[in-house]
Design a protein around this motif. Structure first.
Motif, PDB file in Angstrom:
ATOM      1  N   VAL A  24      -2.660  -0.396   3.346  1.00 55.25           N
ATOM      2  CA  VAL A  24      -3.709  -0.294   2.317  1.00 55.25           C
ATOM      3  C   VAL A  24      -5.004   0.179   2.965  1.00 55.25           C
ATOM      4  O   VAL A  24      -5.132   0.162   4.178  1.00 55.25           O
ATOM      5  CB  VAL A  24      -3.952  -1.666   1.638  1.00 55.25           C
TER       6      VAL A  24
ATOM      7  N   ASP B  46       1.907  -2.043  -4.574  1.00 53.20           N
ATOM      8  CA  ASP B  46       0.675  -1.275  -4.678  1.00 53.20           C
ATOM      9  C   ASP B  46      -0.166  -1.843  -5.808  1.00 53.20           C
ATOM     10  O   ASP B  46       0.361  -2.484  -6.722  1.00 53.20           O
ATOM     11  CB  ASP B  46       0.975   0.207  -4.924  1.00 53.20           C
TER      12      ASP B  46
ATOM     13  N   LYS C 245       0.966   4.401  -9.891  1.00 56.75           N
ATOM     14  CA  LYS C 245       1.657   4.830  -8.687  1.00 56.75           C
ATOM     15  C   LYS C 245       3.051   4.216  -8.629  1.00 56.75           C
ATOM     16  O   LYS C 245       4.032   4.877  -8.284  1.00 56.75           O
ATOM     17  CB  LYS C 245       0.834   4.399  -7.463  1.00 56.75           C
TER      18      LYS C 245
ATOM     19  N   GLY D 239       0.838  -1.197   0.000  1.00 58.67           N
ATOM     20  CA  GLY D 239       0.000   0.000   0.000  1.00 58.67           C
ATOM     21  C   GLY D 239       0.866   1.236   0.000  1.00 58.67           C
ATOM     22  O   GLY D 239       1.336   1.665   1.046  1.00 58.67           O
ATOM     23  N   LEU D 240       1.096   1.800  -1.174  1.00 57.37           N
ATOM     24  CA  LEU D 240       2.037   2.912  -1.262  1.00 57.37           C
ATOM     25  C   LEU D 240       1.341   4.260  -1.395  1.00 57.37           C
ATOM     26  O   LEU D 240       1.641   5.060  -2.271  1.00 57.37           O
ATOM     27  CB  LEU D 240       3.029   2.663  -2.400  1.00 57.37           C
TER      28      LEU D 240
END
Lengths: 204, 204
Positions: free
Chosen positions: A147, A110, A115, A84-85
């Motif tokens: 996330v 991600d 992204k 989760g970036l």
DNA sequence: GCGTGTGAATAGTTTCACAGCC
DNA sequence: GGCTGTGAAACTATTCACACGC
């Protein structure tokens, strides 16, 4: 026993600093102050762990750190990844303290290809589809979940199936994990709630 | 009693979700599962707080949330600020969950004028010099510290003098605060250490 | 029957007290 | 004198058992 583990982790961090600054011996009192507990508790912890100090001198910094490192395997370098970036995830990717203290973030994931292409970091980033493969092939032991809430459980499941031993969860949901997997939640909202609630109770 | 407060905060968060989804009643068992404890403990907590449920139905969601909100003042909107607008600080500035759950980040501070000018956010940002004035004039009750380790204690002192009630500390140092001020540390390195150490101990 | 409410039992943690040692 | 080491005491927290109410 969780409390003991938590205290030992803090002590370990403090010893790393003391070692740098060249201190030889340290008393239970100083350790207690550094981590916010009492000297009795520190000595009791060490007593249980069968760690001995020296009368009138305290504990030898180097050997104490060494012993704790061995008993809790804090001496071993461990690999972690971040899933989760978003803003928090990317902030953690470059969080400098991890690197100094035996943890290495070696991958980010991600779901958005966009992204992934835009991110500027030295750490390898992948689409979530590669999660299971990368985690097991690179021996990643710890998963950090950043996330959104609704994806968190699914990501946790994949991480666990791929073989991580523990999960640091920044999403505000309670994850179900098998009981041999260690889960730690960092829920910021709850943290603020706790502070506010505790203030109310203790100053009542 | 800290444990009780922590559980109540989690329960409160869970109730907010349940209330949205229209649930009327909830059992101690469901609450226990949601927050990771036992039904006995939940009932005991409520018993101590003098909160009553209904036989065979459980607790009424709305009124339970209301009661907890009053007892722990979780119903009151509270203002917070973030000091240190590095990657983590800016990530937190826009952390959407705070806004939904009774906390409002109303100011950010950084020592670098450059950074302040570059930051893109709807929240007001100021140089640290303005900290004391802004905190007291805008009634900020909670301070979130995301500055580098060496500046953390000084910032904490200023925040406390300006009147905050609690501090959420993301820097990896132990802050000294008077005992009527609530401090909660979120040390990421320690969190990973804890996970790794606990895994070692529990699977030994 | 099913779920609450709570005193009693149990378990766990911290604090104390003090002996031992340099 | 100053600091450790640890059994015992005090305290806190959780779990149990079961009476009660619908």
């Amino acid at each position: 026993m969780n409390n003991t583990i938590e205290r030992i982790c803090k002590i370990y961090g403090y010893l790393a600093v003391q070692e740098q600054s060249g201190a030889d011996f340290i008393s239970s009192k100083e350790l207690a102050e550094a981590i916010g507990t009492t000297e009795y508790t520190v000595r009791k912890d060490f007593s249980v762990l069968d760690i001995k100090g020296y009368t009138r001198k305290g504990y030898e910094v180097k050997s104490l750190k060494e012993k704790l490192g061995v008993k809790f395997r804090l001496n071993k370098e461990r690999r972690a990844c971040i899933v989760g970036l978003g803003r928090l995830g990317t902030a953690l990717l470059d969080y400098e303290h991890f690197q100094n203290d035996g943890f290495e973030i070696i991958a980010g994931f991600d779901s958005s290809i966009n992204k992934i292409e835009r991110i500027q970091t030295k750490i390898d980033v992948f689409p979530v589809g590669a999660l299971a493969e990368v985690v097991s092939s690179r021996g990643i032991e710890l998963g950090i979940i950043t996330v959104p809430a609704k994806a968190a459980q699914e990501i946790a499941d994949v991480l666990i199936r791929a073989g991580v031993k523990g999960i640091l969860n920044f999403s505000p949901v309670k994850l179900n994990v098998p009981k041999d997997i260690v889960r730690l939640d960092m829920d910021f909202t709850n943290a603020l709630r706790f502070i506010a609630a505790k203030f109310v109770i203790q100053n009542k």
